[in-house]
Design a protein around this motif. Structure first.
Motif, short mmCIF file in Angstrom:
data_model
loop_
_atom_site.label_atom_id
_atom_site.label_comp_id
_atom_site.label_asym_id
_atom_site.label_seq_id
_atom_site.Cartn_x
_atom_site.Cartn_y
_atom_site.Cartn_z
N VAL A 3 0.99 -1.27 0.00
CA VAL A 3 0.01 -0.06 -0.10
C VAL A 3 0.89 1.32 -0.05
N THR A 4 1.88 1.59 0.92
CA THR A 4 2.52 2.55 1.09
C THR A 4 3.45 2.63 -0.28
N ALA A 5 3.87 1.69 -1.19
CA ALA A 5 4.81 2.07 -2.21
C ALA A 5 4.12 2.73 -3.25
N ARG A 6 2.66 2.46 -3.38
CA ARG A 6 1.66 3.19 -4.36
C ARG A 6 1.49 4.46 -3.95
N VAL A 7 1.48 4.44 -2.53
CA VAL A 7 1.12 6.14 -1.92
C VAL A 7 2.20 6.98 -2.46
N ASP A 8 3.44 6.44 -2.12
CA ASP A 8 4.59 7.32 -2.46
C ASP A 8 4.67 7.64 -3.74
#
Length: 396
Positions: A288-293
């Motif tokens: 999830v955080t990879a895409r938010v980043d």
């Protein structure tokens, strides 16, 4: 603008939001609401025409069942990024004279004569005095020159014809069509915010829209080809259903906290066996955080000035990640402010969240009279007038 038997429709690649609205004199209310899956449409093009039409029809039917009247007219927030938006201006020389109301009317008339047959919409942005002072209220000031600045939208004839035919097939009349970025700009303008420099971020399903306002005027409109559905698709590679991937994305995974050792994921199988797989919480969180980043790196790289120069507002279904605001602050050093709809009678509390912000903004603009206030082409704004009628007859 008097609204009766009308629905506002916002069509995205993942969902269709429908507001059935009714207005009598100055009182307006939402009398029906629906949010359904959009099928046959990927956000830019229609993949299956009949399926797409059916999904629109189903959403309208669900919304109008809550009201006592049948929907006849449609106000559409155009769902594609093909629209062309331009900043245009008209100038008059005053040679030190005091600005009066007739000067404003002269500017309006000049702009209408020059552009009315070329544009879909034209909304007032601001006035500029002597190429220096930006204001919404110039009357009473002595100046050398006064310019009227506006935001002009061109929606292609092909696009207009397509949606007019879609709603005609359902038995409805498309009366207005608006560009989503312009609706956001007008809504922010109507709030009279003290912030002069704003980055407005709408994280949708398949796209992220950026609206940058510098010195109270639009300086950037951009659509990025990435949205929250990228997170869903990444999670679905774990062999889980789309519905459960959506649940994990917004309800199970916190972008900051890591107080779980694992996540139980039901495995989708054709025979319906009730099996589960276990994945580490940290692993799912990293997806999830990879895409938010990725989304926020693209947003920040699109802004021409220092990131600390602006106030950041975020909305849309993709802004509903748990602890998004503190996560972005810790990761990128910027302060985000979440923009949510006010609680409105007629919309279930469950759905009253940033995912419906766009139709909420348009309804608010209509209800408070700002669409008419900012619209320079008031008499040319409906598809029922002579200009648009002739245009559609020629097209059809």
């Amino acid at each position: 603008m008097m609204i009766k038997n009308t629905a506002i429709i916002d069509i995205g690649s993942n969902s269709i939001k429908t507001f059935v609205i009714d207005q009598e004199e100055k009182y307006s209310k939402i009398v029906g609401f629906d949010k359904s899956m959009s099928n046959g449409f990927d956000g830019n093009k229609i993949n299956n025409f009949d399926t797409f039409v059916d999904s629109i029809k189903n959403s309208i039917n669900k919304a109008q069942k809550q009201s006592s009247s049948k929907v006849k007219n449609i106000i559409l927030i155009t769902p594609t990024s093909k629209n062309k938006n331009h900043l245009i201006s008209e100038v008059i020389e005053l040679n030190g004279a005091q600005i009066e109301d007739n000067h404003l009317r002269q500017l309006n008339k000049s702009m209408i004569i020059k552009y009315k047959t070329k544009l879909t919409h034209c909304f007032k942005s601001h006035y500029v005095i002597d190429n220096k002072i930006i204001t919404d209220s110039p009357i009473g000031i002595n100046c050398g020159s006064l310019s009227l600045n506006a935001i002009a939208t061109i929606i292609s004839d092909e696009e207009i014809k397509l949606f007019k035919n879609i709603f005609s097939k359902i038995g409805l009349n498309l009366i207005f069509i608006y560009d989503s970025s312009i609706i956001y700009y007008l809504y922010l303008k109507s709030l009279n915010l003290h912030k002069k420099n704003i980055v407005f971020i709408d994280i949708g399903s398949s796209t992220t829209k950026i609206l940058t306002i510098k010195d109270e005027k639009i300086s950037l409109l951009k659509t990025l080809p990435i949205g929250s559905m990228n997170i869903t698709n990444d999670l679905m590679t774990l062999n889980i259903s789309k519905d459960f991937a959506e649940k994990i994305k917004t309800k199970n995974i916190d972008l900051i906290l890591n107080d779980h050792s694992s996540v139980e994921i039901p495995v989708w199988e054709e025979l319906g066996k009730n099996q589960k797989q276990t994945k580490s919480y940290e692993f799912i969180q990293s997806i999830v955080t990879a895409r938010v980043d990725e989304i926020f790196k693209l947003v920040l790289s699109s802004i021409p000035k220092s990131k600390f120069f602006y106030s950041y507002l975020v909305t849309g279904g993709g802004s509903m990640q748990l602890n998004l605001i503190p996560y972005v602050k810790s990761k990128f050093g910027i302060e985000l402010e979440l923009v949510e709809p006010k609680q409105v009678k007629g919309i279930p509390t469950f759905w009253n969240n940033p995912s419906i912000m766009l139709p909420f903004c348009l309804n608010s603009l209509i209800e408070n009279g700002y669409i008419d206030k900012f619209n320079l082409f008031k008499k040319n704004d409906s598809f029922s007038n002579k200009i648009w009628y002739k245009r559609f007859v020629d097209l059809l």
